[in-house]
Design a protein around this motif. Sequence first.
Motif, PDB file in Angstrom:
ATOM      1  N   ALA A  67      67.223  56.223  58.462  1.00 44.00           N
ATOM      2  CA  ALA A  67      67.700  57.587  58.231  1.00 44.00           C
ATOM      3  C   ALA A  67      66.591  58.447  57.637  1.00 44.00           C
ATOM      4  O   ALA A  67      66.411  59.597  58.039  1.00 44.00           O
ATOM      5  CB  ALA A  67      68.924  57.577  57.320  1.00 44.00           C
ATOM      6  N   HIS A  68      65.839  57.894  56.694  1.00 40.00           N
ATOM      7  CA  HIS A  68      64.768  58.672  56.062  1.00 40.00           C
ATOM      8  C   HIS A  68      63.767  59.153  57.102  1.00 40.00           C
ATOM      9  O   HIS A  68      63.356  60.320  57.096  1.00 40.00           O
ATOM     10  CB  HIS A  68      64.036  57.843  55.007  1.00 40.00           C
ATOM     11  N   GLY A  69      63.363  58.268  57.990  1.00 39.65           N
ATOM     12  CA  GLY A  69      62.397  58.635  59.020  1.00 39.65           C
ATOM     13  C   GLY A  69      62.917  59.723  59.950  1.00 39.65           C
ATOM     14  O   GLY A  69      62.186  60.647  60.312  1.00 39.65           O
ATOM     15  N   TYR A  88      68.310  59.208  47.804  1.00 36.28           N
ATOM     16  CA  TYR A  88      67.309  60.269  47.890  1.00 36.28           C
ATOM     17  C   TYR A  88      68.009  61.535  48.339  1.00 36.28           C
ATOM     18  O   TYR A  88      68.975  61.490  49.098  1.00 36.28           O
ATOM     19  CB  TYR A  88      66.207  59.931  48.895  1.00 36.28           C
ATOM     20  N   VAL A  89      67.501  62.655  47.893  1.00 33.11           N
ATOM     21  CA  VAL A  89      67.976  63.942  48.383  1.00 33.11           C
ATOM     22  C   VAL A  89      66.840  64.573  49.182  1.00 33.11           C
ATOM     23  O   VAL A  89      65.680  64.567  48.761  1.00 33.11           O
ATOM     24  CB  VAL A  89      68.466  64.871  47.240  1.00 33.11           C
ATOM     25  N   TYR A  90      67.193  65.043  50.373  1.00 32.92           N
ATOM     26  CA  TYR A  90      66.282  65.754  51.260  1.00 32.92           C
ATOM     27  C   TYR A  90      66.843  67.153  51.459  1.00 32.92           C
ATOM     28  O   TYR A  90      68.059  67.356  51.389  1.00 32.92           O
ATOM     29  CB  TYR A  90      66.219  65.075  52.634  1.00 32.92           C
ATOM     30  N   ALA A  91      65.974  68.108  51.770  1.00 31.24           N
ATOM     31  CA  ALA A  91      66.465  69.459  52.014  1.00 31.24           C
ATOM     32  C   ALA A  91      65.562  70.215  52.983  1.00 31.24           C
ATOM     33  O   ALA A  91      64.364  69.950  53.082  1.00 31.24           O
ATOM     34  CB  ALA A  91      66.579  70.231  50.704  1.00 31.24           C
ATOM     35  N   ILE A 143      71.886  63.539  51.531  1.00 32.05           N
ATOM     36  CA  ILE A 143      71.579  62.442  50.619  1.00 32.05           C
ATOM     37  C   ILE A 143      71.675  61.137  51.393  1.00 32.05           C
ATOM     38  O   ILE A 143      72.511  60.985  52.275  1.00 32.05           O
ATOM     39  CB  ILE A 143      72.511  62.428  49.387  1.00 32.05           C
ATOM     40  N   THR A 144      70.774  60.212  51.062  1.00 30.12           N
ATOM     41  CA  THR A 144      70.744  58.926  51.757  1.00 30.12           C
ATOM     42  C   THR A 144      70.510  57.803  50.756  1.00 30.12           C
ATOM     43  O   THR A 144      69.772  57.976  49.781  1.00 30.12           O
ATOM     44  CB  THR A 144      69.617  58.875  52.813  1.00 30.12           C
ATOM     45  N   ALA A 168      62.839  67.811  57.164  1.00 29.76           N
ATOM     46  CA  ALA A 168      63.312  67.890  55.778  1.00 29.76           C
ATOM     47  C   ALA A 168      62.246  67.387  54.816  1.00 29.76           C
ATOM     48  O   ALA A 168      61.403  66.565  55.167  1.00 29.76           O
ATOM     49  CB  ALA A 168      64.584  67.061  55.603  1.00 29.76           C
ATOM     50  N   THR A 169      62.332  67.880  53.606  1.00 30.78           N
ATOM     51  CA  THR A 169      61.450  67.463  52.530  1.00 30.78           C
ATOM     52  C   THR A 169      62.235  66.606  51.546  1.00 30.78           C
ATOM     53  O   THR A 169      63.321  66.992  51.118  1.00 30.78           O
ATOM     54  CB  THR A 169      60.895  68.698  51.788  1.00 30.78           C
ATOM     55  N   ARG A 170      61.678  65.454  51.196  1.00 34.59           N
ATOM     56  CA  ARG A 170      62.307  64.636  50.153  1.00 34.59           C
ATOM     57  C   ARG A 170      62.057  65.310  48.816  1.00 34.59           C
ATOM     58  O   ARG A 170      60.923  65.525  48.417  1.00 34.59           O
ATOM     59  CB  ARG A 170      61.738  63.224  50.141  1.00 34.59           C
ATOM     60  N   GLU A 171      63.148  65.624  48.127  1.00 42.24           N
ATOM     61  CA  GLU A 171      63.028  66.336  46.863  1.00 42.24           C
ATOM     62  C   GLU A 171      63.096  65.418  45.655  1.00 42.24           C
ATOM     63  O   GLU A 171      62.603  65.776  44.594  1.00 42.24           O
ATOM     64  CB  GLU A 171      64.122  67.394  46.749  1.00 42.24           C
TER      65      GLU A 171
END
Length: 143
Positions: free
Chosen positions: A106-108, A132-135, A98-99, A115-118
Amino acid sequence: MRDQDLREIACLWKEWDTRALAACALQTAVPCMVWSLWYDGQPAAAYGFSQASAFDPDHWQAWAFGTDRFRRCVPAITRHLLEIRETVERDCRRLQVITLDDHDIAHGWIEALGATREGRLRAYGRGGEDFYVYAWVRGDKRP
């Protein structure tokens, strides 16, 4: 701790304490999955994987934070994560991170690692901050 990491992490705590963060990271760590990097003889970054669920050992949470020297550590951390990728994929069904919604660097990096942004976690921070949650999920295609 660099300002962006402090803003992102401290807003999740009722009473912010760097010592408690360190203890929490170590206590919840997946065995043998916590690391630190030093730069010019000083600690500069910490990263690892923690258990994301008390009842599912194959569900992990990724985390990383550091000092203002963190950026200099990103290439080494990235290489290491790519080196252990097969182990992570074997042992972990779901790895999430999570960010804070405005932590665009960090997202980039997270997206570049596949990872995929969910979705958005609205008001996830104690002050109403969105995250945001990424997984990464076992079986997903690699980038």
